[in-house]
Design a protein around this motif. Structure first.
Motif, PDB file in Angstrom:
ATOM      1  N   ASP A 158     -12.134  53.023  27.066  1.00  0.00           N
ATOM      2  CA  ASP A 158     -13.215  52.367  27.808  1.00  0.00           C
ATOM      3  C   ASP A 158     -12.699  51.535  28.987  1.00  0.00           C
ATOM      4  O   ASP A 158     -13.403  51.395  29.984  1.00  0.00           O
ATOM      5  N   VAL A 159     -11.496  50.984  28.881  1.00  0.00           N
ATOM      6  CA  VAL A 159     -10.902  50.279  30.029  1.00  0.00           C
ATOM      7  C   VAL A 159     -10.728  51.254  31.190  1.00  0.00           C
ATOM      8  O   VAL A 159     -11.086  50.965  32.339  1.00  0.00           O
ATOM      9  N   GLY A 160     -10.198  52.431  30.898  1.00  0.00           N
ATOM     10  CA  GLY A 160     -10.016  53.433  31.940  1.00  0.00           C
ATOM     11  C   GLY A 160     -11.334  53.894  32.534  1.00  0.00           C
ATOM     12  O   GLY A 160     -11.459  54.062  33.760  1.00  0.00           O
ATOM     13  N   VAL A 161     -12.335  54.104  31.692  1.00  0.00           N
ATOM     14  CA  VAL A 161     -13.657  54.529  32.170  1.00  0.00           C
ATOM     15  C   VAL A 161     -14.256  53.457  33.079  1.00  0.00           C
ATOM     16  O   VAL A 161     -14.810  53.766  34.142  1.00  0.00           O
ATOM     17  N   LEU A 162     -14.146  52.196  32.680  1.00  0.00           N
ATOM     18  CA  LEU A 162     -14.696  51.104  33.479  1.00  0.00           C
ATOM     19  C   LEU A 162     -14.018  51.034  34.846  1.00  0.00           C
ATOM     20  O   LEU A 162     -14.681  50.830  35.874  1.00  0.00           O
ATOM     21  N   GLN A 163     -12.722  51.213  34.888  1.00  0.00           N
ATOM     22  CA  GLN A 163     -12.009  51.185  36.164  1.00  0.00           C
ATOM     23  C   GLN A 163     -12.461  52.318  37.076  1.00  0.00           C
ATOM     24  O   GLN A 163     -12.692  52.115  38.276  1.00  0.00           O
ATOM     25  N   LEU A 164     -12.613  53.523  36.526  1.00  0.00           N
ATOM     26  CA  LEU A 164     -13.079  54.651  37.327  1.00  0.00           C
ATOM     27  C   LEU A 164     -14.510  54.435  37.801  1.00  0.00           C
ATOM     28  O   LEU A 164     -14.862  54.779  38.946  1.00  0.00           O
ATOM     29  N   ALA A 165     -15.346  53.878  36.932  1.00  0.00           N
ATOM     30  CA  ALA A 165     -16.746  53.636  37.304  1.00  0.00           C
ATOM     31  C   ALA A 165     -16.829  52.677  38.484  1.00  0.00           C
ATOM     32  O   ALA A 165     -17.643  52.871  39.405  1.00  0.00           O
ATOM     33  N   ILE A 166     -16.016  51.641  38.478  1.00  0.00           N
ATOM     34  CA  ILE A 166     -16.008  50.689  39.595  1.00  0.00           C
ATOM     35  C   ILE A 166     -15.600  51.379  40.893  1.00  0.00           C
ATOM     36  O   ILE A 166     -16.182  51.148  41.954  1.00  0.00           O
ATOM     37  N   GLU A 167     -14.604  52.249  40.805  1.00  0.00           N
ATOM     38  CA  GLU A 167     -14.103  52.930  42.003  1.00  0.00           C
ATOM     39  C   GLU A 167     -15.113  53.929  42.570  1.00  0.00           C
ATOM     40  O   GLU A 167     -15.197  54.113  43.788  1.00  0.00           O
ATOM     41  N   LYS A 168     -15.883  54.568  41.699  1.00  0.00           N
ATOM     42  CA  LYS A 168     -16.705  55.702  42.135  1.00  0.00           C
ATOM     43  C   LYS A 168     -18.204  55.422  42.186  1.00  0.00           C
ATOM     44  O   LYS A 168     -18.967  56.245  42.720  1.00  0.00           O
ATOM     45  N   ALA A 169     -18.661  54.320  41.632  1.00  0.00           N
ATOM     46  CA  ALA A 169     -20.100  54.078  41.520  1.00  0.00           C
ATOM     47  C   ALA A 169     -20.783  54.002  42.880  1.00  0.00           C
ATOM     48  O   ALA A 169     -20.340  53.277  43.774  1.00  0.00           O
ATOM     49  N   THR A 170     -21.868  54.752  43.019  1.00  0.00           N
ATOM     50  CA  THR A 170     -22.737  54.640  44.185  1.00  0.00           C
ATOM     51  C   THR A 170     -23.870  53.685  43.841  1.00  0.00           C
ATOM     52  O   THR A 170     -24.026  53.272  42.678  1.00  0.00           O
ATOM     53  N   ASP A 171     -24.678  53.353  44.825  1.00  0.00           N
ATOM     54  CA  ASP A 171     -25.833  52.495  44.546  1.00  0.00           C
ATOM     55  C   ASP A 171     -26.768  53.166  43.547  1.00  0.00           C
ATOM     56  O   ASP A 171     -27.355  52.498  42.680  1.00  0.00           O
ATOM     57  N   GLU A 172     -26.908  54.501  43.652  1.00  0.00           N
ATOM     58  CA  GLU A 172     -27.766  55.234  42.717  1.00  0.00           C
ATOM     59  C   GLU A 172     -27.185  55.195  41.305  1.00  0.00           C
ATOM     60  O   GLU A 172     -27.925  55.077  40.316  1.00  0.00           O
ATOM     61  N   ASP A 173     -25.862  55.296  41.204  1.00  0.00           N
ATOM     62  CA  ASP A 173     -25.213  55.213  39.893  1.00  0.00           C
ATOM     63  C   ASP A 173     -25.471  53.854  39.238  1.00  0.00           C
ATOM     64  O   ASP A 173     -25.775  53.766  38.048  1.00  0.00           O
ATOM     65  N   ILE A 174     -25.341  52.803  40.032  1.00  0.00           N
ATOM     66  CA  ILE A 174     -25.549  51.454  39.504  1.00  0.00           C
ATOM     67  C   ILE A 174     -26.990  51.273  39.058  1.00  0.00           C
ATOM     68  O   ILE A 174     -27.260  50.626  38.032  1.00  0.00           O
ATOM     69  N   ALA A 175     -27.916  51.883  39.789  1.00  0.00           N
ATOM     70  CA  ALA A 175     -29.325  51.802  39.399  1.00  0.00           C
ATOM     71  C   ALA A 175     -29.551  52.499  38.058  1.00  0.00           C
ATOM     72  O   ALA A 175     -30.303  52.003  37.206  1.00  0.00           O
ATOM     73  N   ARG A 176     -28.890  53.652  37.861  1.00  0.00           N
ATOM     74  CA  ARG A 176     -29.042  54.364  36.582  1.00  0.00           C
ATOM     75  C   ARG A 176     -28.401  53.585  35.436  1.00  0.00           C
ATOM     76  O   ARG A 176     -28.933  53.562  34.314  1.00  0.00           O
ATOM     77  N   LEU A 177     -27.269  52.944  35.717  1.00  0.00           N
ATOM     78  CA  LEU A 177     -26.628  52.138  34.680  1.00  0.00           C
ATOM     79  C   LEU A 177     -27.507  50.949  34.313  1.00  0.00           C
ATOM     80  O   LEU A 177     -27.624  50.579  33.140  1.00  0.00           O
ATOM     81  N   LYS A 178     -28.177  50.366  35.317  1.00  0.00           N
ATOM     82  CA  LYS A 178     -29.104  49.269  35.048  1.00  0.00           C
ATOM     83  C   LYS A 178     -30.267  49.743  34.190  1.00  0.00           C
ATOM     84  O   LYS A 178     -30.729  49.022  33.298  1.00  0.00           O
ATOM     85  N   SER A 179     -30.725  50.966  34.430  1.00  0.00           N
ATOM     86  CA  SER A 179     -31.810  51.527  33.612  1.00  0.00           C
ATOM     87  C   SER A 179     -31.351  51.713  32.173  1.00  0.00           C
ATOM     88  O   SER A 179     -32.114  51.455  31.227  1.00  0.00           O
ATOM     89  N   ALA A 180     -30.095  52.168  31.998  1.00  0.00           N
ATOM     90  CA  ALA A 180     -29.558  52.337  30.649  1.00  0.00           C
ATOM     91  C   ALA A 180     -29.446  50.985  29.942  1.00  0.00           C
ATOM     92  O   ALA A 180     -29.717  50.873  28.736  1.00  0.00           O
ATOM     93  N   LEU A 181     -29.078  49.949  30.694  1.00  0.00           N
ATOM     94  CA  LEU A 181     -29.035  48.602  30.126  1.00  0.00           C
ATOM     95  C   LEU A 181     -30.440  48.141  29.757  1.00  0.00           C
ATOM     96  O   LEU A 181     -30.653  47.538  28.695  1.00  0.00           O
ATOM     97  N   GLY A 182     -31.418  48.456  30.630  1.00  0.00           N
ATOM     98  CA  GLY A 182     -32.804  48.099  30.343  1.00  0.00           C
ATOM     99  C   GLY A 182     -33.320  48.787  29.098  1.00  0.00           C
ATOM    100  O   GLY A 182     -34.073  48.196  28.307  1.00  0.00           O
ATOM    101  N   LEU A 183     -32.923  50.047  28.908  1.00  0.00           N
ATOM    102  CA  LEU A 183     -33.328  50.770  27.711  1.00  0.00           C
ATOM    103  C   LEU A 183     -32.756  50.106  26.465  1.00  0.00           C
ATOM    104  O   LEU A 183     -33.448  49.964  25.444  1.00  0.00           O
TER     105      LEU A 183
END
Length: 247
Positions: A119-144
């Motif tokens: 999960d540390v590796g996944v988090l690092q990659l997510a920070i490097e690659k996340a677009t605004d749309e990706d962050i919006a989807r992650l926020k939706s997953a958090l909302g769920l």
């Protein structure tokens, strides 16, 4: 799976072999040929008779080896055509790894360490690659996840919302190999995840459970690489504390 010791990469596939553990040796020979590229995805392999004659083994041994590789999805048998190397990923390929990891290190500490590293590796990659749309989807997953907690859900519903959040993080990482490995990690860690969720609920600490995930979201949303290790350590330190309370 790399080249075996003493087995040059360019050594012929069809060559005599020792008789000890013959089925396993045939399996190793065929899988090594696939990994090295001498047998390519979608390529037809030699016939059962050709393999048996060239390797100096019995046809029954070849048949058992091929059957084992078909079972795990490495080879495909096409009626009236022959046997071919699989030309795509199949979840069956991951099952032996899942079972092997469970048998080898299924204890809670080992599983938590595996998840932490992954999960540390996944988090690092997510920070490097996340677009605004990706962050919006992650926020939706958090909302769920938050909505699920508010509904006083079953442990199963809560676990699925938790998995959905982490799956979204892995999708943002944008690495197909990470995506495949996430299948293995999730399966191996599912029992410990379920026990942790049960203990979060029993301790009345679902708000803390949500806060841990919100913290991960904020690290990605702010693209703050400096917080990766601390955020994940907090996440898993609390999990370890939860398990410790039950001992």
């Amino acid at each position: 799976m790399g080249n075996q010791a003493g087995t040059p990469k360019n050594e012929p596939l069809l060559r005599p072999m020792e008789q000890k553990s013959i089925v396993d040796r045939i399996i190793a020979r065929l899988t090594e040929a696939v990994v090295s590229g001498r047998l390519k995805p979608g390529e037809k392999i030699p016939t059962e008779t050709e393999l048996a004659d060239s390797m100096g083994v019995g046809r029954n041994s070849v048949r058992e080896a091929v059957k084992a590789l078909v079972t795990i999805g490495v080879l495909d048998i096409r009626r009236a055509e022959g046997t071919f190397v699989a030309d795509g990923f199949n979840d069956r390929m991951m099952e032996p790894m899942v079972y092997g990891l469970i048998l080898e290190g299924g204890s809670t500490p080992a599983v938590l360490e595996l998840r932490h590293i992954f999960d540390v590796g996944v988090l690092q990659l997510a920070i490097e690659k996340a677009t605004d749309e990706d962050i919006a989807r992650l926020k939706s997953a958090l909302g769920l996840l938050e909505k699920t907690i508010l509904k006083s859900p079953s442990d199963e519903a809560l676990m699925m919302a938790d998995i959905a959040f982490h799956d979204e993080m892995q999708r943002i990482a944008g690495n197909p190999l990470v995506e495949k490995m996430s299948f293995v990690v999730e399966r191996v860690a599912r029992d410990s995840r379920q026990k942790a969720i049960e203990r979060f609920r029993a301790g009345g600490e679902l708000d803390e459970f949500l806060a841990l995930h919100r913290n991960l979201y904020e690290v990605v949303a702010s693209r703050d690489k400096a917080r990766v290790v601390d955020a994940m350590n907090d996440h898993f330190r609390y999990w370890k504390d939860v398990f410790g309370k039950a001992e």
